[in-house]
Scaffold this motif. Structure first.
Motif, PDB file in Angstrom:
ATOM      1  N   ALA A 189     -32.098  30.226  16.463  1.00 49.13           N
ATOM      2  CA  ALA A 189     -32.355  31.315  17.398  1.00 49.13           C
ATOM      3  C   ALA A 189     -33.824  31.703  17.426  1.00 49.13           C
ATOM      4  N   LEU A 190     -34.429  31.811  16.251  1.00 48.07           N
ATOM      5  CA  LEU A 190     -35.845  32.183  16.195  1.00 48.07           C
ATOM      6  C   LEU A 190     -36.708  31.146  16.907  1.00 48.07           C
ATOM      7  N   ARG A 191     -36.436  29.877  16.665  1.00 49.12           N
ATOM      8  CA  ARG A 191     -37.194  28.833  17.334  1.00 49.12           C
ATOM      9  C   ARG A 191     -36.942  28.866  18.845  1.00 49.12           C
ATOM     10  N   GLY A 192     -35.691  29.134  19.229  1.00 48.69           N
ATOM     11  CA  GLY A 192     -35.384  29.250  20.648  1.00 48.69           C
ATOM     12  C   GLY A 192     -36.092  30.412  21.311  1.00 48.69           C
ATOM     13  N   ARG A 193     -36.410  31.439  20.527  1.00 46.27           N
ATOM     14  CA  ARG A 193     -37.128  32.615  21.039  1.00 46.27           C
ATOM     15  C   ARG A 193     -38.644  32.466  20.895  1.00 46.27           C
ATOM     16  N   GLY A 194     -39.105  31.286  20.476  1.00 47.87           N
ATOM     17  CA  GLY A 194     -40.539  31.022  20.446  1.00 47.87           C
ATOM     18  C   GLY A 194     -41.226  31.265  19.126  1.00 47.87           C
ATOM     19  N   VAL A 195     -40.463  31.546  18.059  1.00 43.72           N
ATOM     20  CA  VAL A 195     -41.059  31.771  16.737  1.00 43.72           C
ATOM     21  C   VAL A 195     -41.107  30.429  16.013  1.00 43.72           C
TER      22      VAL A 195
END
Length: 348
Positions: A189-195
């Motif tokens: 989720a974090l990677r999907g949100r650009g983190v």
């Protein structure tokens, strides 16, 4: 039809039960896959906890029940009054029953409804060949999202909801404590949100290896001084968001020592024992602890969109079993730590 019926602690039986048919406002779903989650394990080994022993106010159901609230499937029949859904539609199911009347529901926060219920905990669920659900629980799966991924939408939405509450964005540093299914979901989720700068803290070598194989950066808290590493990595600023998906005292203490000024530690774990929380760092940094429960429809849709974009990968951490093997290869194996995530396939 076959169904995994829960009768109480350590008693889950594969029974022949009456195949359900849809009534007004509901649809019948042929279950593709149903995941076993930590809540199911708690019910099996120590329950009933959430499974009601008297009629639930929203479903009017009680023990015994067919388990299963993480599932996907294909609609095979549509009840009267249902619009927008047809036989053959592939769906993920958001299994929340909400009252619609309490203050959280009126504010749109039905994930913390004061009478909340779950399909598969407060009604007969998806650990069966078929189940009937209200049409407002349905989320359409795109053609490129498999039923296997669809069964993971529910737990991945738990993680996505927590990630959103952490408010981390591009350029931020985030830490995830625990590399179980929710920890893995937080990383996705974090990677999907650009983190991009995300570290997963996990003491178990097998879990570290599983998430490393997906591309994650990990830290072993038994070998590394995690707060010192984070301080050095962030030039003393601390992490922009920290997530506890472990639910044990050492993880919470370490997480609170890593969080930056006015930043959150988001708790998305189940705590079986009371935890002493060191508050000094919270006070000195004006940082905070944020609880996270379940998800909303927006989280489901966000996860499905990311799945369609290829963000999620089941390689190395998801196992598939037959319904007849649900106790030994499912509940017992998960409890022993031999598997990470199990999807039950009622068709085999």
């Amino acid at each position: 039809m076959k169904a995994a019926v829960y009768y109480g602690p350590n008693r889950l039986e594969i029974d022949d039960v009456i195949e359900p048919e849809p009534g007004p406002g509901t649809v019948k779903v042929k279950v593709g896959f149903n995941g076993i989650c930590g809540t199911d394990l708690h019910e099996y080994f120590a329950g009933p906890i959430f499974v009601p022993t008297k009629p639930h106010p929203l479903t009017n159901r009680q023990l015994p029940l067919t388990m299963g609230h993480e599932f996907s499937g294909t609609i095979t029949a549509v009840g009267a009054g249902v619009r927008g859904w047809s036989e053959g539609d592939r769906v993920a199911v958001e299994p929340i029953y909400k009252c619609g009347r309490c203050q959280p529901c009126r504010a749109g926060n039905y994930n913390v409804c004061q009478q909340i219920g779950f399909h598969g905990l407060m009604s007969d669920g998806g650990m069966a060949e078929y189940t009937v659900v209200p049409a407002d629980m349905l989320h359409r799966l795109p053609e490129n999202v498999s039923l296997e991924l669809g069964a993971l939408v529910e737990p991945m939405s738990v993680a996505y909801h927590a990630a959103a509450l952490g408010e981390a964005g591009a350029g931020d540093t985030a830490l995830v404590f625990g590399a179980g299914p929710i920890g893995i979901g937080l990383w996705f989720a974090l990677r999907g949100r650009g983190v991009e700068d995300v570290f997963v803290v996990e003491p178990a070598a097998t879990r570290r290896q599983a998430i490393e194989a997906l591309g994650a950066k990990t830290l072993d808290p038994t070998q590394s001084d995690v707060p010192a590493f984070v301080s050095d990595h962030t030039a003393g600023a601390g992490a922009d968001a920290v997530f506890d998906a472990a639910g044990v005292t050492p993880a919470v203490r370490t997480a609170l020592a890593c969080v930056g000024s006015r930043k959150p530690m988001v708790s998305v774990a189940i705590y079986e024992r009371p935890i002493e929380t060191p508050l000094l760092n919270l006070v000195l940094n004006e940082s905070r602890i944020q609880g996270s429960l379940c998800y909303t429809a927006a989280d489901f849709e966000a996860v499905i969109e990311l799945m369609a974009a290829g963000i999620y990968d089941t390689t190395g951490w998801v196992s598939r079993i037959a319904l007849n093997d649900v106790v030994g290869e499912g509940f017992e194996a998960l409890h022993a730590g031999a598997k990470m995530k199990v999807l039950v396939d009622p068709a085999i």
